[in-house]
Design an enzyme around this catalytic site. Sequence first.
Site, PDB file in Angstrom:
ATOM      1  NE  ARG A   1      20.553   5.457 -47.787  1.00  0.00           N
ATOM      2  CZ  ARG A   1      21.321   4.375 -47.943  1.00  0.00           C
ATOM      3  NH1 ARG A   1      22.575   4.373 -47.534  1.00  0.00           N
ATOM      4  NH2 ARG A   1      20.835   3.299 -48.533  1.00  0.00           N
TER       5      ARG A   1
ATOM      6  CG  ASP B   1      30.931   5.464 -47.143  1.00  0.00           C
ATOM      7  OD1 ASP B   1      31.892   5.616 -47.934  1.00  0.00           O
ATOM      8  OD2 ASP B   1      30.042   4.612 -47.309  1.00  0.00           O
TER       9      ASP B   1
ATOM     10  CD  GLU C   1      25.327   9.404 -51.149  1.00  0.00           C
ATOM     11  OE1 GLU C   1      25.765   9.702 -50.037  1.00  0.00           O
ATOM     12  OE2 GLU C   1      25.230   8.249 -51.551  1.00  0.00           O
TER      13      GLU C   1
ATOM     14  CG  HIS D   1      27.161   5.361 -50.582  1.00  0.00           C
ATOM     15  ND1 HIS D   1      25.970   6.021 -50.471  1.00  0.00           N
ATOM     16  CD2 HIS D   1      26.936   4.144 -50.019  1.00  0.00           C
ATOM     17  CE1 HIS D   1      25.067   5.247 -49.890  1.00  0.00           C
ATOM     18  NE2 HIS D   1      25.634   4.094 -49.606  1.00  0.00           N
TER      19      HIS D   1
HETATM   20  P1  NAD Z   1      18.822  -1.752 -39.493  1.00  0.00           P
HETATM   21  O1  NAD Z   1      17.445  -1.571 -40.027  1.00  0.00           O
HETATM   22  O2  NAD Z   1      19.277  -3.131 -39.145  1.00  0.00           O
HETATM   23  O3  NAD Z   1      19.034  -0.825 -38.204  1.00  0.00           O
HETATM   24  C1  NAD Z   1      18.654   0.507 -38.134  1.00  0.00           C
HETATM   25  C2  NAD Z   1      18.395   0.805 -36.663  1.00  0.00           C
HETATM   26  O4  NAD Z   1      18.180   2.206 -36.522  1.00  0.00           O
HETATM   27  C3  NAD Z   1      17.143   0.102 -36.125  1.00  0.00           C
HETATM   28  O5  NAD Z   1      17.461  -0.598 -34.941  1.00  0.00           O
HETATM   29  C4  NAD Z   1      16.179   1.244 -35.856  1.00  0.00           C
HETATM   30  O6  NAD Z   1      15.314   1.004 -34.743  1.00  0.00           O
HETATM   31  C5  NAD Z   1      17.160   2.370 -35.561  1.00  0.00           C
HETATM   32  N1  NAD Z   1      16.565   3.700 -35.625  1.00  0.00           N
HETATM   33  C6  NAD Z   1      15.466   4.118 -36.303  1.00  0.00           C
HETATM   34  N2  NAD Z   1      15.221   5.420 -36.025  1.00  0.00           N
HETATM   35  C7  NAD Z   1      16.177   5.821 -35.138  1.00  0.00           C
HETATM   36  C8  NAD Z   1      16.438   7.045 -34.467  1.00  0.00           C
HETATM   37  N3  NAD Z   1      15.669   8.133 -34.646  1.00  0.00           N
HETATM   38  N4  NAD Z   1      17.498   7.073 -33.637  1.00  0.00           N
HETATM   39  C9  NAD Z   1      18.274   6.006 -33.432  1.00  0.00           C
HETATM   40  N5  NAD Z   1      18.075   4.813 -34.035  1.00  0.00           N
HETATM   41  C10 NAD Z   1      17.057   4.736 -34.883  1.00  0.00           C
HETATM   42  O7  NAD Z   1      19.792  -1.107 -40.583  1.00  0.00           O
HETATM   43  P2  NAD Z   1      21.340  -1.424 -40.790  1.00  0.00           P
HETATM   44  O8  NAD Z   1      21.479  -2.567 -41.736  1.00  0.00           O
HETATM   45  O9  NAD Z   1      22.037  -1.464 -39.493  1.00  0.00           O
HETATM   46  O10 NAD Z   1      21.770  -0.134 -41.626  1.00  0.00           O
HETATM   47  C11 NAD Z   1      21.820   1.157 -41.013  1.00  0.00           C
HETATM   48  C12 NAD Z   1      21.905   2.184 -42.125  1.00  0.00           C
HETATM   49  O11 NAD Z   1      23.165   2.077 -42.793  1.00  0.00           O
HETATM   50  C13 NAD Z   1      20.862   1.947 -43.240  1.00  0.00           C
HETATM   51  O12 NAD Z   1      19.720   2.715 -42.998  1.00  0.00           O
HETATM   52  C14 NAD Z   1      21.528   2.382 -44.500  1.00  0.00           C
HETATM   53  O13 NAD Z   1      21.015   3.633 -44.872  1.00  0.00           O
HETATM   54  C15 NAD Z   1      23.001   2.527 -44.121  1.00  0.00           C
HETATM   55  N6  NAD Z   1      23.866   1.739 -45.001  1.00  0.00           N
HETATM   56  C16 NAD Z   1      24.941   2.369 -45.565  1.00  0.00           C
HETATM   57  C17 NAD Z   1      25.792   1.650 -46.386  1.00  0.00           C
HETATM   58  C18 NAD Z   1      27.026   2.279 -47.017  1.00  0.00           C
HETATM   59  O14 NAD Z   1      27.606   1.699 -47.931  1.00  0.00           O
HETATM   60  N7  NAD Z   1      27.476   3.422 -46.540  1.00  0.00           N
HETATM   61  C19 NAD Z   1      25.532   0.306 -46.656  1.00  0.00           C
HETATM   62  C20 NAD Z   1      24.432  -0.297 -46.046  1.00  0.00           C
HETATM   63  C21 NAD Z   1      23.600   0.430 -45.218  1.00  0.00           C
END
Ligand code: NAD
Length: 339
Positions: free
Chosen positions: A236, A260, A265, A297
Site C-alpha cells: 500500500r 506498484d 494514487e 497497482h
Molecule cells: P496478509 O494479511 O496475509 O499478511 C500481512 C502480514 O503483515 C501479516 O502477517 C501481518 O501480521 C503483517 N504485519 C502487520 N503489521 C506489520 C508491521 N508493522 N510490520 C510487519 N508486518 C506487519 O496480507 P497479504 O495477502 O500478504 O497482503 C499484504 C498486502 O499486500 C495487503 O495489505 C494489501 O494491501 C497488499 N496487496 C496489494 C496488491 C496489489 O495489487 N498491489 C494486491 C493484493 C494485496
Amino acid sequence: MMLVSVFDTKSYDREYLMGAQKGAQISWRFHEFRLSEECVSVAQGAEAVCVFVNDRVDRPCLAALAGLNIRLVLLRCAGFNNVDLDAADELGVAVVRVPAYSPHSVAEHTIGLLLTLNRKIHRAYNRVREMNFSLGGLVGFDLFGKTVGVVGTGKIGRIASQLFRGFGMDVLLCDPVPDQTWAKSMGARYVPFEVLLESSDIVSLHAPLLPDTIGMLNVSTIALMKKGVVIVNTSRGKLIDSGALIQALKSGHVGGVALDVYEEEEGVFFEDLSGEVLADDELARLLSFPNVLITSHQAFLTREALSEISRVTIENLLAFQRGAPFLEGTQVERNGPTG
Ligand code: NAD
C-alpha cells in the site's frame, strides 16, 4: 434477479464477473466512476454494491447506501482501508472482501519489478526499439548472495520470501506475528524491523495499511537503511512517506525504488491521464528519477486472480441472497482480524 451496482469498472471486471456468473440470476449495472457519497443514488434499486480499492466507502457513503436499503458491500480486493467499518457495523451494512485471490500474482510482480529495475530492462527495451544497442548505464547487480528484508510475512510476503530464496538470497523477515517454524523451513530468520532495515540490500514491503504501519518508511527509518538500498512496495502506498523517499533518492541514499502502489494514487492509478497535466508534484518528481520504476497497482492483474475475485464475489452475493453465511474469512468486521 439480484441487481448489483459495480463501481470503478474496467473492461476486465466486466468480462470476468459476467464470465463467472454461470447462469446465476444476477444483473450487473456497471459504472466506470468510483463510489462516493455524491454518486450513491445511481445504485438505487440495487441489492449490493461492488467496489475496488479507491472507492470512498466512508460514513456518509454508507449512510446513503443504507438509506437505499443496500446492505452489502462487495470488495473486489483484499485491502479494506477505504471502508469505514464502524459506520458499516452501526448501519447494518455487511462488508465482504476477497482475502486471497492470488498471493502469487502480487509476489511474482514484486520479483518482476525488482528484476526490471535492477537490470534496467525497461530502459533496454526502449533503447533497442530505437536501434540503440549500446549497454552504457545498464549495469545491475546479482541478486544471488544479497540480503533482502521482507516486511510482513502473510500470504504474499511468504511467497515473495520463497521466490527470493530461489535466487540464493539471504532473507530477513519481520512481522508482529512471526511464524518461526515456517521461517526455519525457508532458511530465513525474523529480526526486529530496525535490524532488517540496517542489514538489507533490498527491502520489500508486504504489510497491510494500518494506523501503525502508515509511513513506516519515513525520514528516520530510511536513515537506518544501507546506502544504495533498493525498496520495493507492492503493498500500500501510504506505507512510505513519499517526501522522505524523494529526499533519499536525491541524496543517493536510496539506490532504487520500484512501486506498484503510491501514497496518493486515488484518481491517478488505473486512469488514462496521458492527455492531461499531472497535478501531483511528488508523483511527477518520482517519475523523473531514472532509478524509480512505477506500475499502476497492477500486481494483482492475472487471469487467475480475476477469476478468483469474481468467483468469491458471486458466491458471497448468492449467500447473502439466501441468508446463508459468507465464505469463510471473507467478511470484514469492526473488531475482526486486520487485512
Ligand atoms: P496478509 O494479511 O496475509 O499478511 C500481512 C502480514 O503483515 C501479516 O502477517 C501481518 O501480521 C503483517 N504485519 C502487520 N503489521 C506489520 C508491521 N508493522 N510490520 C510487519 N508486518 C506487519 O496480507 P497479504 O495477502 O500478504 O497482503 C499484504 C498486502 O499486500 C495487503 O495489505 C494489501 O494491501 C497488499 N496487496 C496489494 C496488491 C496489489 O495489487 N498491489 C494486491 C493484493 C494485496
